[in-house]
Design a protein around this motif. Structure first.
Motif, short mmCIF file in Angstrom:
data_model
loop_
_atom_site.label_atom_id
_atom_site.label_comp_id
_atom_site.label_asym_id
_atom_site.label_seq_id
_atom_site.Cartn_x
_atom_site.Cartn_y
_atom_site.Cartn_z
N ALA A 198 0.78 -1.17 0.10
CA ALA A 198 -0.07 -0.13 0.03
C ALA A 198 0.83 1.47 -0.01
CB ALA A 198 -1.12 0.09 1.19
N ALA A 199 1.88 1.21 0.86
CA ALA A 199 2.91 2.54 0.82
C ALA A 199 3.41 2.64 -0.51
CB ALA A 199 3.81 2.26 2.15
N ASN A 200 3.80 1.59 -1.20
CA ASN A 200 4.39 1.73 -2.42
C ASN A 200 3.41 2.31 -3.39
OD1 ASN A 200 7.04 0.71 -1.69
ND2 ASN A 200 6.44 -1.49 -2.25
N ARG A 201 2.32 2.03 -3.51
CA ARG A 201 1.37 2.62 -4.26
C ARG A 201 0.98 4.13 -4.04
NH1 ARG A 201 -0.47 -0.21 -8.85
NH2 ARG A 201 -0.43 -2.50 -8.21
N GLY A 202 1.12 4.33 -2.82
CA GLY A 202 1.13 5.72 -2.29
C GLY A 202 2.30 6.79 -2.78
N ARG A 203 3.55 6.05 -2.60
CA ARG A 203 4.78 6.75 -3.05
C ARG A 203 4.56 6.85 -4.63
NH1 ARG A 203 10.05 3.46 -1.79
NH2 ARG A 203 9.23 2.29 -3.50
N TYR A 204 4.13 5.79 -5.28
CA TYR A 204 4.29 5.93 -6.78
C TYR A 204 3.31 6.99 -7.28
CZ TYR A 204 3.68 3.97 -11.55
OH TYR A 204 3.49 3.89 -13.05
N ILE A 205 2.34 7.27 -6.65
CA ILE A 205 1.39 8.36 -6.88
C ILE A 205 2.11 9.87 -6.78
CG2 ILE A 205 -0.69 9.84 -5.99
CD1 ILE A 205 -1.81 7.27 -5.44
N ILE A 206 3.07 9.88 -5.48
CA ILE A 206 3.85 11.40 -5.24
C ILE A 206 4.87 11.26 -6.44
CG2 ILE A 206 5.22 12.17 -3.77
CD1 ILE A 206 2.16 11.72 -2.87
N GLU A 207 5.38 10.16 -6.87
CA GLU A 207 6.58 10.28 -7.78
C GLU A 207 5.95 10.67 -9.10
OE1 GLU A 207 8.66 6.79 -7.59
OE2 GLU A 207 9.49 7.16 -5.47
N TYR A 208 4.88 10.18 -9.64
CA TYR A 208 4.50 10.11 -11.08
C TYR A 208 3.09 11.09 -11.57
CZ TYR A 208 7.93 6.47 -11.68
OH TYR A 208 9.20 5.77 -11.77
N TYR A 209 2.36 11.40 -10.46
CA TYR A 209 1.33 11.92 -10.83
C TYR A 209 1.02 13.25 -9.85
CZ TYR A 209 -0.12 7.45 -12.59
OH TYR A 209 0.32 6.18 -13.27
N SER A 210 2.23 13.66 -9.47
CA SER A 210 2.16 15.06 -8.82
C SER A 210 2.26 16.11 -10.02
CB SER A 210 3.21 15.26 -7.90
OG SER A 210 3.10 14.41 -6.80
N PRO A 211 1.51 17.30 -9.76
CA PRO A 211 0.66 17.46 -8.77
C PRO A 211 -0.62 16.98 -9.21
CG PRO A 211 0.78 19.69 -10.21
CD PRO A 211 1.66 18.56 -10.78
N SER A 212 -1.39 16.58 -8.14
CA SER A 212 -2.73 16.04 -8.40
C SER A 212 -3.62 16.06 -7.08
CB SER A 212 -2.74 14.54 -8.45
OG SER A 212 -3.86 13.74 -8.47
N GLU A 213 -4.94 16.00 -7.14
CA GLU A 213 -5.75 16.32 -6.01
C GLU A 213 -5.53 14.95 -4.82
OE1 GLU A 213 -10.15 14.85 -6.94
OE2 GLU A 213 -9.56 16.70 -8.36
N HIS A 214 -5.20 14.03 -5.42
CA HIS A 214 -4.90 12.77 -4.77
C HIS A 214 -3.76 12.56 -4.05
CE1 HIS A 214 -8.75 11.62 -6.94
NE2 HIS A 214 -8.14 11.85 -8.05
N VAL A 215 -2.70 13.66 -4.20
CA VAL A 215 -1.56 13.41 -3.38
C VAL A 215 -1.80 13.36 -2.01
CG1 VAL A 215 0.68 14.77 -2.88
CG2 VAL A 215 -0.16 14.44 -5.43
N GLU A 216 -2.68 14.48 -1.44
CA GLU A 216 -2.65 14.44 0.00
C GLU A 216 -3.17 13.01 0.58
OE1 GLU A 216 -5.28 16.95 3.30
OE2 GLU A 216 -5.77 17.31 1.07
N GLU A 217 -4.16 12.33 -0.18
CA GLU A 217 -4.74 11.11 0.32
C GLU A 217 -3.44 9.82 0.38
OE1 GLU A 217 -8.35 7.92 -0.30
OE2 GLU A 217 -8.31 9.55 -1.47
N ALA A 218 -2.65 9.88 -0.81
CA ALA A 218 -1.48 9.11 -0.88
C ALA A 218 -0.55 9.47 0.16
CB ALA A 218 -0.88 9.65 -2.14
N LEU A 219 -0.35 10.53 0.79
CA LEU A 219 0.62 10.83 1.81
C LEU A 219 -0.26 10.17 3.16
CD1 LEU A 219 1.61 14.48 1.25
CD2 LEU A 219 3.16 12.35 1.30
N GLU A 220 -1.40 10.47 3.16
CA GLU A 220 -1.97 9.51 4.26
C GLU A 220 -1.85 8.18 4.47
OE1 GLU A 220 -5.69 12.97 4.70
OE2 GLU A 220 -6.07 10.88 4.18
#
Length: 253
Positions: A198-220
């Motif tokens: 799950a953490a790796n999926r969140g990190r993937y969002i930060i790395e490849y889909y920033s900026p995005s409205e889903h970054v906050e939830e990914a960090l959570e």
């Protein structure tokens, strides 16, 4: 719920009827024996009138009878468009790939890349799920990624293309869809206590889909997972990023 079921059933019936008239096997034997230019004019009129199956039949006849004619490239380009409008994704993508392979320097090659990306994107549309309001984020995003790569190809290799601006907008929308997909997978892992995945999926969002409205939830997600795993340094780093970008987040209170 009964009304929705009936509506879905009627839609399924109408789509099945459309599918029967959209066979991949185009019969060109019934196309009159006319000149290429005359058939092309008829095909263009069919496209203008929204008669895409008729246009496909006419254009396919030209492509088969006059494969090396002066309008052969335009015939194939129009045929890709007709396949797109008729919902025949497989034929449209196959023809686009063939065109790009054989004509890499054609002046309209940017349009072919654009159409291929649109066709890939169209395969993500699901009428049934739209009717019942189901979030599609958990579906396989392969077609979305292919579409994203196609639009990226346009803005990277053809920045002056008339399709570059629209491609850039569509990439933003696709990025949001892909980020939602990664989040849905992350939550799948969370429910099964698969914290590292799950953490790796969140990190993937930060790395490849920033900026995005889903970054906050990914960090959570990352903070929760690192906490469960006892990885204090990674947890604190994620909290610092969260605090810097989303100071009002509930986890910081």
């Amino acid at each position: 719920m009964q009304k929705i079921s009936i509506k879905v059933l009627l839609t399924a019936l109408s789509l099945s009827l459309i599918g029967c008239s959209s066979s991949d096997n185009v019969n060109i034997d019934n196309v009159p024996n006319k000149s290429a230019q005359t058939l092309f004019s008829d095909a263009r009129k069919a496209l203008d009138d929204g008669l895409f199956q008729k246009a496909i039949q006419l254009l396919s006849a030209i492509d088969a009878r006059f494969p090396f004619g002066p309008i052969s490239h335009q015939v194939q380009i129009d045929l890709i468009y007709a396949y797109y409008k008729s919902g025949n994704a497989d034929q449209g993508i196959a023809l686009a790939d063939r065109f790009l392979k054989l004509n890499p320097t054609h002046p309209n090659v940017d349009y072919v890349y654009y159409m291929k990306a649109l066709i890939n994107l169209s395969t993500e549309e699901n009428l049934f799920q739209d009717l019942v309001g189901i979030d599609r984020a958990d579906r396989d995003p392969t077609a979305s990624r292919d579409a994203f790569d196609g639009f990226k190809k346009i803005i990277t290799d053809f920045p002056e293309s008339r399709y570059a601006a629209d491609s850039r907008k569509r990439m933003i929308d696709i990025k949001d869809r892909l980020a939602r997909y990664e989040l849905s997978v992350a939550h799948f892992y969370l429910k099964r206590d698969a914290w590292a995945s799950a953490a790796n999926r969140g990190r993937y969002i930060i790395e490849y889909y920033s900026p995005s409205e889903h970054v906050e939830e990914a960090l959570e997600v990352m903070i929760e997972c690192y906490d469960k795993l006892g990885l204090e340094d990674l947890k604190n780093n994620a909290r610092q990023v969260l605090a810097a970008n989303f100071p009002n987040n509930r986890l910081l209170k």
